[in-house]
Scaffold this active site. Structure first.
Site, PDB file in Angstrom:
ATOM      1  N   ASP A 136      -2.087  32.735 -32.758  1.00 16.58           N
ATOM      2  CA  ASP A 136      -2.849  33.675 -33.580  1.00 16.58           C
ATOM      3  C   ASP A 136      -1.631  34.416 -34.383  1.00 16.58           C
ATOM      4  OD1 ASP A 136      -4.993  35.002 -34.782  1.00 16.58           O
ATOM      5  OD2 ASP A 136      -4.785  36.540 -33.221  1.00 16.58           O
ATOM      6  N   PHE A 138      -0.199  37.269 -37.509  1.00 13.49           N
ATOM      7  CA  PHE A 138      -0.484  38.661 -37.903  1.00 13.49           C
ATOM      8  C   PHE A 138      -0.096  38.926 -39.266  1.00 13.49           C
ATOM      9  CE2 PHE A 138       1.561  43.320 -36.742  1.00 13.49           C
ATOM     10  CZ  PHE A 138       0.321  43.881 -36.915  1.00 13.49           C
ATOM     11  N   HIS A 143      -3.476  45.340 -42.546  1.00 16.07           N
ATOM     12  CA  HIS A 143      -3.874  45.259 -41.225  1.00 16.07           C
ATOM     13  C   HIS A 143      -2.525  45.757 -40.278  1.00 16.07           C
ATOM     14  CE1 HIS A 143      -5.471  44.749 -37.175  1.00 16.07           C
ATOM     15  NE2 HIS A 143      -4.599  43.781 -36.919  1.00 16.07           N
ATOM     16  N   ARG A 152       2.448  54.204 -34.610  1.00 19.52           N
ATOM     17  CA  ARG A 152       3.715  54.680 -34.655  1.00 19.52           C
ATOM     18  C   ARG A 152       3.751  55.869 -35.504  1.00 19.52           C
ATOM     19  NH1 ARG A 152       4.103  49.004 -34.238  1.00 19.52           N
ATOM     20  NH2 ARG A 152       4.220  48.809 -36.438  1.00 19.52           N
ATOM     21  N   GLU A 209     -12.363  41.218 -34.401  1.00 22.09           N
ATOM     22  CA  GLU A 209     -11.026  40.899 -35.380  1.00 22.09           C
ATOM     23  C   GLU A 209     -11.631  39.761 -36.364  1.00 22.09           C
ATOM     24  OE1 GLU A 209      -6.923  42.499 -33.457  1.00 22.09           O
ATOM     25  OE2 GLU A 209      -7.280  40.275 -33.703  1.00 22.09           O
ATOM     26  N   GLU A 211     -11.212  37.343 -38.777  1.00 25.41           N
ATOM     27  CA  GLU A 211     -10.050  36.203 -38.959  1.00 25.41           C
ATOM     28  C   GLU A 211     -10.771  35.000 -39.791  1.00 25.41           C
ATOM     29  OE1 GLU A 211      -6.914  35.606 -36.029  1.00 25.41           O
ATOM     30  OE2 GLU A 211      -7.229  37.413 -35.078  1.00 25.41           O
ATOM     31  N   ASP A 243     -11.569  37.000 -32.952  1.00 24.29           N
ATOM     32  CA  ASP A 243     -10.492  36.965 -32.123  1.00 24.29           C
ATOM     33  C   ASP A 243     -10.853  38.529 -31.306  1.00 24.29           C
ATOM     34  OD1 ASP A 243      -8.708  36.552 -30.043  1.00 24.29           O
ATOM     35  OD2 ASP A 243      -6.956  37.330 -31.323  1.00 24.29           O
ATOM     36  N   ARG A 247      -9.188  46.929 -26.919  1.00 22.54           N
ATOM     37  CA  ARG A 247      -7.809  47.697 -27.450  1.00 22.54           C
ATOM     38  C   ARG A 247      -7.132  48.675 -26.345  1.00 22.54           C
ATOM     39  NH1 ARG A 247      -6.673  44.991 -32.125  1.00 22.54           N
ATOM     40  NH2 ARG A 247      -8.451  44.923 -33.544  1.00 22.54           N
ATOM     41  N   GLN A 250      -5.383  45.968 -24.442  1.00 21.53           N
ATOM     42  CA  GLN A 250      -3.875  45.647 -25.114  1.00 21.53           C
ATOM     43  C   GLN A 250      -2.984  46.634 -25.120  1.00 21.53           C
ATOM     44  OE1 GLN A 250      -5.411  44.726 -29.031  1.00 21.53           O
ATOM     45  NE2 GLN A 250      -3.355  43.872 -29.912  1.00 21.53           N
ATOM     46  N   TYR A 254       0.767  45.552 -23.840  1.00 19.50           N
ATOM     47  CA  TYR A 254       1.490  44.582 -24.975  1.00 19.50           C
ATOM     48  C   TYR A 254       3.091  44.896 -25.006  1.00 19.50           C
ATOM     49  CZ  TYR A 254       2.216  48.134 -28.638  1.00 19.50           C
ATOM     50  OH  TYR A 254       2.736  49.114 -29.493  1.00 19.50           O
ATOM     51  N   LYS A 263      -6.839  39.781 -25.034  1.00 21.94           N
ATOM     52  CA  LYS A 263      -7.298  39.031 -25.878  1.00 21.94           C
ATOM     53  C   LYS A 263      -7.745  37.485 -25.563  1.00 21.94           C
ATOM     54  CE  LYS A 263      -5.509  40.756 -30.103  1.00 21.94           C
ATOM     55  NZ  LYS A 263      -6.114  41.105 -31.295  1.00 21.94           N
ATOM     56  N   THR A 267     -12.319  34.115 -27.772  1.00 22.17           N
ATOM     57  CA  THR A 267     -12.206  33.844 -29.191  1.00 22.17           C
ATOM     58  C   THR A 267     -13.487  33.005 -29.631  1.00 22.17           C
ATOM     59  OG1 THR A 267      -9.770  34.120 -29.082  1.00 22.17           O
ATOM     60  CG2 THR A 267     -10.560  32.956 -30.793  1.00 22.17           C
ATOM     61  N   THR A 360      -6.207  39.595 -38.155  1.00 19.96           N
ATOM     62  CA  THR A 360      -7.024  40.148 -38.803  1.00 19.96           C
ATOM     63  C   THR A 360      -6.787  40.130 -40.310  1.00 19.96           C
ATOM     64  OG1 THR A 360      -7.332  41.357 -36.668  1.00 19.96           O
ATOM     65  CG2 THR A 360      -8.279  42.211 -38.850  1.00 19.96           C
ATOM     66  N   GLU A 374      -9.498  50.083 -37.067  1.00 18.65           N
ATOM     67  CA  GLU A 374      -9.011  50.283 -38.392  1.00 18.65           C
ATOM     68  C   GLU A 374     -10.234  51.193 -38.857  1.00 18.65           C
ATOM     69  OE1 GLU A 374      -6.685  47.645 -41.060  1.00 18.65           O
ATOM     70  OE2 GLU A 374      -7.717  46.141 -39.584  1.00 18.65           O
TER      71      GLU A 374
END
Length: 426
Positions: A136, A138, A143, A152, A209, A211, A243, A247, A250, A254, A263, A267, A360, A374
């Site tokens: 997968d 990114f 996104h 962050r 997600e 995708e 996917d 959250r 995760q 992570y 995850k 899927t 995503t 989001e």
């Protein structure tokens, strides 16, 4: 004048003769099939499935590559996708000829036609390939930026390395399921509150997600990378992919190694693989990349595809789904071919049938983001779905992805990719 099939195809169908996506099916139990019926490859044409095992057994694949080939007598598409682009083109031309209104071979043979054309409503769709490995990526800048802002802050939402290489992680192939398979809410650990131990229980932040995923054709030998300018010859086609993501699980797990239990529980992919040949009329220029990629990622044709994408949610207890977001495949910053070339630059060997998720796919506008994380800004902005409020998915909610390219008088569509959330198992 475009191609016309002798099989009646509605103007709004996703599956005209210009498309002919590949899948694997078996007759449903109501039609004498079920678990005892052998899976076999097929292509979609209108509201029908053309059984390629019957077409092959009748000797109608008579080109130099596919004549007497057993590739359509298999329970998966792995052998066929592994044959490469010359075989794919030969099959496409043969099938378009056989389905043409001007070709009598199937049109006028009622016995053969009855054997090889089955109503979609009378078949069960299965995973189209045996997926040995699933990666997968990114690859959507929008996104990546939104996730960075949420977790962050605005100082540096996207990490420096993201603009130099297609970031990815190795997913779990065993939990890739076909559209329509229920998804059980996963359990796991999440962030502790105060001085308490970590939370353990059903995820409270269940998400989708949006995708797409590439199905790998011919692979490469261990130690031998695939050049970015021939990478398209190693991509058979695309499917829709959800996917699913927990959250809260995760977020807690992570660091430092990336996604795991948040995850790997499920899927979902759509059943029909739309080939790159069918998508060629919808090729478009991919976003300009700054800084310029390293030479091994610099491609002579920097191409995406104009594929409109939609996400619909039918809340638990509701009769009608609600459109929650619309995006487009063209929003990807890193292209399919760059993703595949980067995957193999260290010598990693891909194999026919492998699955490469895009990550995503979010656009720049608020209504074009590809997940609830989001859309709700991690639950801070609940969404109103026709009177039902959602921060994240609840048990009984059903999520539907749709994608359809609009040609001149025809569509090239992917059907749908659906899954319904089931309660966690205690």
């Amino acid at each position: 004048m475009g191609l016309i099939s002798f099989v009646e195809v509605d103007l709004d169908s996703h599956f005209p003769i210009e498309n002919l996506p590949y899948g694997v099916f078996r007759p449903s139990s109501a039609c004498g099939g079920g678990d005892a019926a052998a899976p076999r490859p097929g292509v979609a044409i209108g509201d029908f499935v053309l059984d390629l095992s019957v077409v092959s057994s009748a000797g109608l694949f008579d080109g130099p590559i596919l004549n007497n080939s057993p590739c359509f007598l298999q329970a998966s598409l792995n052998m066929f996708v592994g044959l490469g682009r010359p075989a794919w083109k030969e099959a496409r031309l043969t099938l378009q000829r056989l389905l043409s209104v001007d070709e009598p071979t199937l049109r006028d043979n009622s016995s053969l036609r009855e054997k090889c054309l089955l109503k979609m409503s009378e078949v069960e769709m299965l995973l189209p390939t045996v997926i040995g490995d699933y990666t997968d990526f990114f690859s959507s800048m929008h996104h990546a930026k939104n996730c960075g802002l949420i977790f962050r802050g605005p100082a540096k939402p996207i990490q420096e390395n993201w603009f130099h290489l297609p970031i990815a992680y190795h997913g779990r192939a065993s939990s890739v399921v076909i559209s329509g398979t229920p998804i059980v809410r996963p359990r796991g650990q999440a962030y502790p509150t105060g001085n308490s131990p970590p939370y353990f229980g059903p995820t409270q932040k269940m998400d989708f997600e949006l995708e797409m995923a590439a199905i790998v054709g011919p692979g490469n030998e261990l130690g031998k990378p695939i050049d970015v300018n021939i990478a398209a010859d190693h991509i058979f086609g695309l499917v829709l992919m959800n996917d699913w993501s927990a959250r809260d699980i995760q977020a807690w797990e992570y660091v430092p190694l990336g996604p795991f239990l948040g995850k790997s529980f499920g899927t979902t992919i759509s059943p029909w693989i739309v080939t790159l040949d069918a998508l060629e009329p919808f090729a478009c220029e991919a976003p300009k990349q700054d800084p310029e990629p390293l030479p091994y990622l610099t491609e002579s044709k920097h191409v995406n595809y104009d594929i409109p994408l939609e996400v619909w949610i039918k809340p638990a207890g509701h009769e009608h789904p609600v459109l929650v977001t619309s995006s487009n495949f063209s929003n990807l910053y890193w292209t399919l071919t760059q993703q595949l070339a980067h995957h193999t630059i260290n010598g990693c060997n891909l194999r026919p049938g492998d699955l490469l998720g895009t990550g995503t796919i979010s656009g720049p506008e608020e209504g074009s983001v590809g997940c609830l994380l989001e859309l709700t800004w991690n639950g801070q902005k609940p969404q109103n779905l026709n009177g039902t409020i959602r921060k994240f998915l609840e048990d009984g909610d059903e999520v539907m992805f749709k994608a359809c390219c609009k040609g001149k008088g025809y569509n090239v569509g992917f059907g749908s990719c659906t899954g319904k959330i089931q309660p966690a198992i205690s």
